[in-house]
Design an enzyme around this catalytic site. Structure first.
Site, PDB file in Angstrom:
ATOM      1  N   LYS A   1       0.976  -1.409  -0.032  1.00  0.00           N
ATOM      2  CA  LYS A   1      -0.068   0.009   0.081  1.00  0.00           C
ATOM      3  C   LYS A   1       0.935   1.278   0.064  1.00  0.00           C
ATOM      4  O   LYS A   1       0.420   2.411  -0.559  1.00  0.00           O
ATOM      5  CB  LYS A   1      -0.790   0.032   1.237  1.00  0.00           C
ATOM      6  CG  LYS A   1      -2.095  -1.134   0.928  1.00  0.00           C
ATOM      7  CD  LYS A   1      -2.824  -1.408   2.455  1.00  0.00           C
ATOM      8  CE  LYS A   1      -3.696  -2.750   2.288  1.00  0.00           C
ATOM      9  NZ  LYS A   1      -4.487  -2.840   3.347  1.00  0.00           N
TER      10      LYS A   1
ATOM     11  N   GLN B   1      -4.933  -1.794   9.621  1.00  0.00           N
ATOM     12  CA  GLN B   1      -4.923  -2.975   9.152  1.00  0.00           C
ATOM     13  C   GLN B   1      -5.375  -4.242  10.060  1.00  0.00           C
ATOM     14  O   GLN B   1      -5.119  -4.253  11.113  1.00  0.00           O
ATOM     15  CB  GLN B   1      -3.375  -3.311   8.954  1.00  0.00           C
ATOM     16  CG  GLN B   1      -3.046  -4.485   8.037  1.00  0.00           C
ATOM     17  CD  GLN B   1      -3.575  -4.351   6.540  1.00  0.00           C
ATOM     18  OE1 GLN B   1      -3.728  -3.383   5.827  1.00  0.00           O
ATOM     19  NE2 GLN B   1      -3.570  -5.501   5.997  1.00  0.00           N
TER      20      GLN B   1
ATOM     21  N   ASP C   1     -11.209   2.094   3.515  1.00  0.00           N
ATOM     22  CA  ASP C   1     -11.266   0.637   3.227  1.00  0.00           C
ATOM     23  C   ASP C   1     -12.953   0.271   3.118  1.00  0.00           C
ATOM     24  O   ASP C   1     -13.159  -0.850   2.650  1.00  0.00           O
ATOM     25  CB  ASP C   1     -11.003  -0.030   4.747  1.00  0.00           C
ATOM     26  CG  ASP C   1      -9.544  -0.709   4.601  1.00  0.00           C
ATOM     27  OD1 ASP C   1      -9.248  -1.180   3.540  1.00  0.00           O
ATOM     28  OD2 ASP C   1      -8.991  -0.946   5.426  1.00  0.00           O
TER      29      ASP C   1
HETATM   30  N1  GUN Z   1      -6.520  -7.188   6.101  1.00  0.00           N
HETATM   31  C1  GUN Z   1      -6.749  -7.876   4.811  1.00  0.00           C
HETATM   32  N2  GUN Z   1      -7.127  -7.308   3.737  1.00  0.00           N
HETATM   33  C2  GUN Z   1      -7.457  -5.906   4.414  1.00  0.00           C
HETATM   34  C3  GUN Z   1      -7.821  -4.794   3.802  1.00  0.00           C
HETATM   35  O1  GUN Z   1      -8.396  -4.582   2.597  1.00  0.00           O
HETATM   36  N3  GUN Z   1      -7.879  -3.708   4.674  1.00  0.00           N
HETATM   37  C4  GUN Z   1      -7.601  -3.711   6.094  1.00  0.00           C
HETATM   38  N4  GUN Z   1      -7.658  -2.526   6.717  1.00  0.00           N
HETATM   39  N5  GUN Z   1      -6.766  -5.076   6.541  1.00  0.00           N
HETATM   40  C5  GUN Z   1      -6.779  -6.002   5.585  1.00  0.00           C
END
Ligand code: GUN
Length: 289
Positions: free
Chosen positions: A53, A97, A120
């Site tokens: 990211k 996350q 998200d």
């Molecule tokens: N853990 C696995 N996929 C994601 C996601 O798309 N966003 C977040 N915040 N955590 C994750």
């Protein structure tokens, strides 16, 4: 032969489009979008995803802030940090996350995030907005799938769409988007579904988001179906430097030849998740500015 849906290429295209917008913002004397990421603990896979990211932010020219907390942080302290981010007008959007340590409730944390900064698309308000005329920030994985379907000009109107998996992150929101925007006839299968094959066999569009390698075999798929595989499970593979490879839920080698379109794993849905996060951050920025 099937058309292989190239999520890597579409994700690259989206990033180029965003990078061009950021260049234009700079040229016009504006600040650039700013994404913040909170990560708690030392889960290796989570750190890998977060690095992806951050690299994506760098590639398109977004500002980013990474906050890393020890796994011993209390829920209350984490909520304080979230509230600070909600109030910080320099931050357009942020994510926490997942997974979080067991003593911290994902639901408590998610509901502290201001919906307009929830890039998200995990909060109840954003989830609910899927069925409104003016969705706010859509969950990244299903948003990415809909974008793939749009860019490959796959028709969904009136089609039988079967979604296997009803998770809050993927299956449940996708089924609503397929219904609302896609105008499809939607069936959602889950853990308690009896005779899964009787449903999947009827699908014009089959989306599988379970996390069980080998779940979908050729006999469960209709000839000419569109198959979207959201599964990404790490399975041991000593021939790989990392010691593992990513596996989807669909037995690709046998299913792909009978489909009209299929997403590979890796390189299908996965790369779109980050592209969606960037699109959501840009949207949150435009709203914030
Ligand atoms: N853990 C696995 N996929 C994601 C996601 O798309 N966003 C977040 N915040 N955590 C994750």
């Amino acid at each position: 032969m099937p058309n292989i849906i190239d999520g890597r290429q579409i994700s690259k295209d989206i990033k180029s489009e965003i990078a061009a917008k950021v260049q234009q913002l700079k040229a016009d004397g504006h600040r650039v979008p700013h994404l913040a990421i909170i990560i708690v603990g030392d889960d290796g896979a989570s750190h890998t995803y977060v690095n992806g990211k951050i690299n994506a932010c760098k590639a398109v020219g977004f500002d980013f802030t990474l906050m890393h907390f020890a796994s011993t942080i209390s829920e209350q302290k984490l909520i304080k940090h979230i509230q600070q981010m909600n109030e910080d007008s320099d931050i357009d959007g942020f994510i926490v996350q997942i997974p979080l340590p067991e003593h911290i409730s994902v639901e408590h944390i998610t509901e502290q995030i201001a919906p307009e900064k929830d890039v998200d698309g995990f909060t109840n308000q954003n989830f609910g907005s899927i069925v409104s005329d003016n969705p706010l920030l859509l969950p990244a994985t299903p948003f990415g799938i809909m974008e793939l379907i749009r860019r490959y000009e796959i028709s969904t109107t009136g089609k039988n769409c079967v979604v296997v998996g009803a998770s809050r992150i993927a299956g449940a929101p996708l089924s609503l988007m397929m219904l609302q925007e896609g105008q499809a006839t939607v069936t959602v299968c889950h853990k308690a579904t009896v005779d899964l094959k009787s449903h999947t066999k009827e699908a014009d569009i089959l989306v599988v988001a379970v996390g069980k390698p080998g779940l979908i075999t050729k006999d469960m798929v209709k000839e000419g179906a569109v198959v979207i595989d959201v599964g990404t499970t790490r399975v041991e593979d000593s021939s790989k430097k990392s010691g593992f490879r990513l596996s989807g839920d669909v037995v690709y080698e046998e299913v792909a030849p009978i489909t009209s379109y299929i997403t590979p794993v890796p390189g299908g849905v996965g790369p779109m998740t980050i592209a969606s996060l960037l699109l959501n951050t840009l949207k949150a920025y435009e709203r914030n500015r």
